[in-house]
Design an enzyme around this catalytic site. Structure first.
Site, PDB file in Angstrom:
ATOM      1  N   ASP A 106       9.209  40.351  44.976  1.00 33.22           N
ATOM      2  CA  ASP A 106      10.269  40.000  44.045  1.00 33.22           C
ATOM      3  C   ASP A 106      10.991  38.755  44.550  1.00 33.22           C
ATOM      4  O   ASP A 106      11.383  38.704  45.719  1.00 33.22           O
ATOM      5  CB  ASP A 106      11.267  41.165  43.963  1.00 33.22           C
ATOM      6  CG  ASP A 106      11.501  41.608  42.552  1.00 33.22           C
ATOM      7  OD1 ASP A 106      12.042  40.793  41.774  1.00 33.22           O
ATOM      8  OD2 ASP A 106      11.153  42.749  42.220  1.00 33.22           O
ATOM      9  N   ASP A 213      12.638  37.406  39.383  1.00 38.49           N
ATOM     10  CA  ASP A 213      13.718  38.203  38.809  1.00 38.49           C
ATOM     11  C   ASP A 213      14.665  37.364  37.949  1.00 38.49           C
ATOM     12  O   ASP A 213      15.061  36.261  38.340  1.00 38.49           O
ATOM     13  CB  ASP A 213      14.528  38.798  39.976  1.00 38.49           C
ATOM     14  CG  ASP A 213      15.600  39.751  39.521  1.00 38.49           C
ATOM     15  OD1 ASP A 213      15.252  40.846  39.061  1.00 38.49           O
ATOM     16  OD2 ASP A 213      16.802  39.409  39.627  1.00 38.49           O
ATOM     17  N   GLU A 270      10.343  37.427  34.915  1.00 44.90           N
ATOM     18  CA  GLU A 270      11.069  38.425  34.118  1.00 44.90           C
ATOM     19  C   GLU A 270      11.855  37.655  33.070  1.00 44.90           C
ATOM     20  O   GLU A 270      12.790  36.922  33.404  1.00 44.90           O
ATOM     21  CB  GLU A 270      12.023  39.235  35.007  1.00 44.90           C
ATOM     22  CG  GLU A 270      12.592  40.422  34.234  1.00 44.90           C
ATOM     23  CD  GLU A 270      13.875  40.992  34.850  1.00 44.90           C
ATOM     24  OE1 GLU A 270      14.149  42.168  34.621  1.00 44.90           O
ATOM     25  OE2 GLU A 270      14.604  40.253  35.540  1.00 44.90           O
ATOM     26  N   HIS A 345      11.221  49.802  37.099  1.00 41.49           N
ATOM     27  CA  HIS A 345      12.350  50.436  37.784  1.00 41.49           C
ATOM     28  C   HIS A 345      13.667  50.289  37.024  1.00 41.49           C
ATOM     29  O   HIS A 345      14.701  50.742  37.504  1.00 41.49           O
ATOM     30  CB  HIS A 345      12.476  49.830  39.185  1.00 41.49           C
ATOM     31  CG  HIS A 345      12.841  48.372  39.108  1.00 41.49           C
ATOM     32  ND1 HIS A 345      12.004  47.416  38.571  1.00 41.49           N
ATOM     33  CD2 HIS A 345      13.975  47.716  39.445  1.00 41.49           C
ATOM     34  CE1 HIS A 345      12.607  46.243  38.598  1.00 41.49           C
ATOM     35  NE2 HIS A 345      13.803  46.398  39.126  1.00 41.49           N
ATOM     36  N   ASP A 346      13.643  49.591  35.888  1.00 40.11           N
ATOM     37  CA  ASP A 346      14.870  49.425  35.090  1.00 40.11           C
ATOM     38  C   ASP A 346      14.859  50.289  33.844  1.00 40.11           C
ATOM     39  O   ASP A 346      15.749  50.163  32.993  1.00 40.11           O
ATOM     40  CB  ASP A 346      15.014  47.957  34.655  1.00 40.11           C
ATOM     41  CG  ASP A 346      15.299  47.030  35.822  1.00 40.11           C
ATOM     42  OD1 ASP A 346      15.881  47.494  36.821  1.00 40.11           O
ATOM     43  OD2 ASP A 346      14.924  45.850  35.737  1.00 40.11           O
TER      44      ASP A 346
HETATM   45  C1  NOJ Z   1      16.363  42.571  37.077  1.00 36.76           C
HETATM   46  C2  NOJ Z   1      15.888  43.635  38.009  1.00 36.76           C
HETATM   47  O1  NOJ Z   1      14.681  44.165  37.516  1.00 36.76           O
HETATM   48  C3  NOJ Z   1      16.988  44.642  38.107  1.00 36.76           C
HETATM   49  O2  NOJ Z   1      16.600  45.813  38.781  1.00 36.76           O
HETATM   50  C4  NOJ Z   1      18.161  43.996  38.791  1.00 36.76           C
HETATM   51  O3  NOJ Z   1      19.243  44.900  38.807  1.00 36.76           O
HETATM   52  C5  NOJ Z   1      18.594  42.729  38.057  1.00 36.76           C
HETATM   53  N1  NOJ Z   1      17.485  41.902  37.672  1.00 36.76           N
HETATM   54  C6  NOJ Z   1      19.498  41.896  38.922  1.00 36.76           C
HETATM   55  O4  NOJ Z   1      18.762  41.311  39.967  1.00 36.76           O
END
Ligand code: NOJ
Length: 576
Positions: A106, A213, A270, A345-346
């Site tokens: 990441d 990210d 992302e 994971h989100d």
């Molecule tokens: C996206 C990530 O996938 C997430 O888990 C994170 O909290 C935010 N960006 C901030 O870095």
């Protein structure tokens, strides 16, 4: 060490790859501290190799105060001791490569931790050499309808104001995520130079690429204007002014040219807020007339937000889901490449969001079939291959995630009941996917011999790796078959995607068409038997299904009746 870029062929390794995402804190604890770690990942590489994985994305393992579980980095070039050390990373790369697995990490460069030395120096005084590395502003007297004096009315993505007051220097700094994640100022060339040199350092260490990210947030609207606030809210959702804002291409191109291009790597951005119409700016392949986009793939968000935040509304809209994914398939055909995913994971677990936990095996395998065989590189999130479902949280204290905790504060402040908030978070919380990976039916699912950092889903006694490895009718075995199928058939990599039955509210059906064959993928994503309105006799051989181990019976049943069972999945192929 990563090699300098060579001329890419159309069919490159990462297009054929199956990718797997690891949330290291919850994957496997090798040293009995309740926290997953890098040596733990190394121990499970054989499991991943056996599953058929070629590419692994690992969420942050850097030095961090862990306000957002590692997405708040205080040293990009050090490993958090919870996870191990740099030697462990080197060993992980070596061991993964031995098994033909590439590792991407990441890259969190929209923001740092407020404990990063850059920010510590920046906040020291207004004349600090690094003051302009972050986004500092005076308070605004102009916003009078609000209780505070922040520079504008932007809401943070993690709720509350996007500004944090710093008493030492009497200014505010911008944080799109938590208040411990100050945004870097990408308009400052020194910031970019420092980030790019850090990126080179990792690539020279042998990392195969990055998942980048929050990269669609690096450009902010000039002058950071307030948003209209017709309801007089404290803060206003501010995506419009910091997500995929015009002018972002300049930063992205610099990232590509100065940080990525010298290396032969794979990059996945992302890309919240990027629509299929602008996707080529992000992922176009290089042609004689067009310099490439920036990333090899992006994670687009459009298909993930098809349910309402209203806790009473839980079903998702399949027709819209098809429209979105089809738009992406068509937009990138021949010109770019999709990253395919349903979980990360989100997000809560996909069975709860898009399927039905009462039909756990069927909905896990139908959803898998549906997204996995589209054109693109499929990503599996840890535990998805087992058909993991959401945990049932019974109290608001159980939530660990900073964004959930901020949301709880916000909603309580608005007078919402605990029950309302609990029901909402039980549906959407990021913690669902962050619970420990169940390896076996021993204590804590074999994840750790001591109490893990976050609660364990007690269903590990039934749902775990060891059980599913031994059970031919498990979700895990089905994933293995899907992965193998994709490996065996180039037509599933390169074939054109064609949606059929676009308006059917229950069935997602599409074809993958290449010169020598046509695949027809039919999934009933509903709780009921569904009539599939196509000519079943022309579909060819049934290659895979989730109905029975006897394909001929499944085929005959389906051909005779045209009826697909609840969460039935059928993959046909006919040669031309
Ligand atoms: C996206 C990530 O996938 C997430 O888990 C994170 O909290 C935010 N960006 C901030 O870095």
């Amino acid at each position: 060490m990563a090699q300098p870029n060579q001329n890419q062929e159309k069919l490159v390794w990462w297009k054929e790859a199956t990718a797997y995402q690891i949330y290291p804190r919850s994957f496997y604890d090798s040293n009995a501290d309740g926290i997953g770690d890098i040596p733990g990942i190394i121990k499970k590489l054989d499991y991943l190799a056996d599953l058929g994985i070629d590419l692994v994305w690992i969420c942050p393992f850097y030095q961090s105060p862990n306000d957002d579980n590692g997405y708040d980095i205080s040293d990009y070039q050090a490993i958090h001791p919870d996870f191990g050390c740099l030697d462990d990373v080197d060993r992980l790369i070596r061991e993964a490569h031995k098994r033909g697995i590439k590792i991407i990490i990441d890259l969190v460069i929209n923001h740092t931790s407020d404990e990063h030395p850059w920010f510590i120096e920046s906040r020291q005084n207004r004349n600090s050499a690094k003051r302009d590395w972050y986004i500092w502003r005076d308070g605004s007297e102009a916003i009078t309808e609000k209780p505070t004096n922040e520079p504008n009315n932007w809401e943070s993505i993690f709720h509350g104001s996007a500004w944090q007051y710093d008493a030492e220097t009497a200014q505010y700094y911008l944080h799109l995520f938590s208040s411990k994640q100050p945004d870097l100022n990408w308009e400052n060339p020194e910031v970019k130079a420092a980030l790019f040199s850090m990126i080179h350092w990792w690539l020279e260490r042998g990392i195969d690429g990055f998942r980048v990210d929050a990269i669609s947030h690096i450009k902010k609207q000039a002058n950071l204007p307030s948003l209209p606030n017709p309801n007089g809210d404290n803060y206003v959702s501010s995506f419009k002014y910091h997500m995929n804002v015009k002018g972002i291409e300049e930063h992205l191109h610099e990232l590509r040219d100065k940080a990525f291009s010298p290396f032969d790597i794979v990059t996945v951005g992302e890309a919240n807020g990027v629509a299929a119409e602008d996707a080529l700016t992000w992922v176009a392949e290089e042609t004689a007339t067009n310099k490439a986009g920036v990333f090899n793939m992006i994670f687009q968000f459009e298909h993930m937000n098809l349910w309402s935040e209203d806790s009473n509304q839980s079903s998702f809209n399949l027709v819209k889901f098809k429209q979105i994914l089809t738009r992406w398939q068509n937009a990138l055909e021949g010109m770019g490449w999709n990253a395919l995913y349903l979980e990360n994971h989100d997000q809560a677990r996909s069975i709860n969001t898009f399927g039905n936990p009462n039909y756990r095996y069927a909905s896990a395998t139908a959803l898998a079939t549906c997204y996995f065989l589209m054109k693109g590189t499929p990503f599996i999130y840890q535990g998805q291959e087992l058909g993991l479902v959401n945990f049932h949280f019974t109290s608001l204290d159980q939530f660990d995630d900073i964004s959930a905790r901020n949301l709880i504060n916000k909603l309580k402040h608005q007078g919402k009941s605990d029950q309302y908030i609990l029901s909402l978070l039980n549906r959407v919380s990021r913690d669902h996917s962050r619970l420990p990976m169940p390896w076996n039916s021993e204590e804590n699912g074999g994840f750790s011999t001591v109490t893990p950092w976050i609660t364990v889903n007690p269903n590990y006694e039934r749902i775990n790796v060891s059980e599913q490895l031994n059970n031919q009718n498990s979700v895990l075995q089905f994933y293995k078959q899907l992965i193998e199928l994709r490996k065996q058939h180039k037509s599933l990599i390169i074939g054109r995607y064609k949606l059929i039955l676009a308006d059917d509210p229950n069935v997602y059906a599409y074809q993958r068409v290449s010169d020598d064959c046509t695949w027809t993928i039919i999934t009933n994503l509903s709780d009921n038997v569904a009539k599939v309105n196509i000519d079943c006799s022309a579909l060819g051989d049934l290659i895979l299904d989730n109905q029975t181990k006897n394909n001929e019976i499944a085929k005959t049943n389906f051909e005779k009746t045209g009826l697909a069972s609840a969460y039935g999945a059928y993959v046909f192929m006919t040669k031309h």
